[in-house]
Scaffold this motif. Sequence first.
Motif, PDB file in Angstrom:
ATOM      1  N   ALA A   1       0.832  -1.199   0.000  1.00  0.00           N
ATOM      2  CA  ALA A   1       0.000   0.000   0.000  1.00  0.00           C
ATOM      3  C   ALA A   1       0.874   1.259   0.000  1.00  0.00           C
ATOM      4  O   ALA A   1       0.609   2.205  -0.737  1.00  0.00           O
ATOM      5  N   ALA A   2       1.928   1.267   0.824  1.00  0.00           N
ATOM      6  CA  ALA A   2       2.828   2.425   0.867  1.00  0.00           C
ATOM      7  C   ALA A   2       3.549   2.599  -0.450  1.00  0.00           C
ATOM      8  O   ALA A   2       3.726   3.719  -0.937  1.00  0.00           O
ATOM      9  N   THR A   3       3.977   1.491  -1.046  1.00  0.00           N
ATOM     10  CA  THR A   3       4.674   1.556  -2.318  1.00  0.00           C
ATOM     11  C   THR A   3       3.742   2.027  -3.427  1.00  0.00           C
ATOM     12  O   THR A   3       4.109   2.857  -4.257  1.00  0.00           O
ATOM     13  N   ALA A   4       2.533   1.522  -3.432  1.00  0.00           N
ATOM     14  CA  ALA A   4       1.559   1.895  -4.460  1.00  0.00           C
ATOM     15  C   ALA A   4       1.180   3.366  -4.363  1.00  0.00           C
ATOM     16  O   ALA A   4       0.861   3.996  -5.380  1.00  0.00           O
ATOM     17  N   SER A   5       1.226   3.919  -3.157  1.00  0.00           N
ATOM     18  CA  SER A   5       0.827   5.317  -2.999  1.00  0.00           C
ATOM     19  C   SER A   5       1.933   6.282  -3.422  1.00  0.00           C
ATOM     20  O   SER A   5       1.719   7.481  -3.489  1.00  0.00           O
TER      21      SER A   5
END
Length: 184
Positions: free
Chosen positions: A175-179
């Motif tokens: 999720a952090a990477t995708a954001s």
Amino acid sequence: MPGPSSRRFCNSTTMARLGAFGAPPWCVLASIDLGPNTGRSILHSGTVCAALTAASLGISGLAVSIDATEPQHLHTAAGVAAKATEWLPAARKRTVVNINVPDLPAEELGGIRHARLAAFGRARRDWNAGDATVNVEPTELPLDPDTDEGLLDAGFATVTPITDVQAVADDSAAAATASTSLRA
């Protein structure tokens, strides 16, 4: 990083599980490795890799090592390994156990004890990127007496259950990477 022998152990485990050498095994007894596989250094062991590979394929594995490069009492390690294979069928599938045995006559063995992994292995590795060398030297740090290193040093055979490599059910990194935008 695992070397060619590590890959051979792990590949042979996979091939055996797939029936390449006959009926698939119910467990893998990986070696009686010369030299201990203790502490977090087990991550670099072909013997431990074979046992972990077995677990990833749905069967149990035993990684067995003797604390000598030229053992005089290999029969002691073989006896401990044989005892472990007696109880392994009753253990849950995918059980992985790392066993280290001192190079002593069976009658001088201090016993067989559960052990935690030491924070470090028998030797310390120093990487020098400048000249691409790795120095392996015995560590002089004090041994924790309840770890595989400490108990092995005290004359006990050590039994350390370990887990196979698994993904963690945590999507926070994704999720952090995708954001994060990849565009400059």
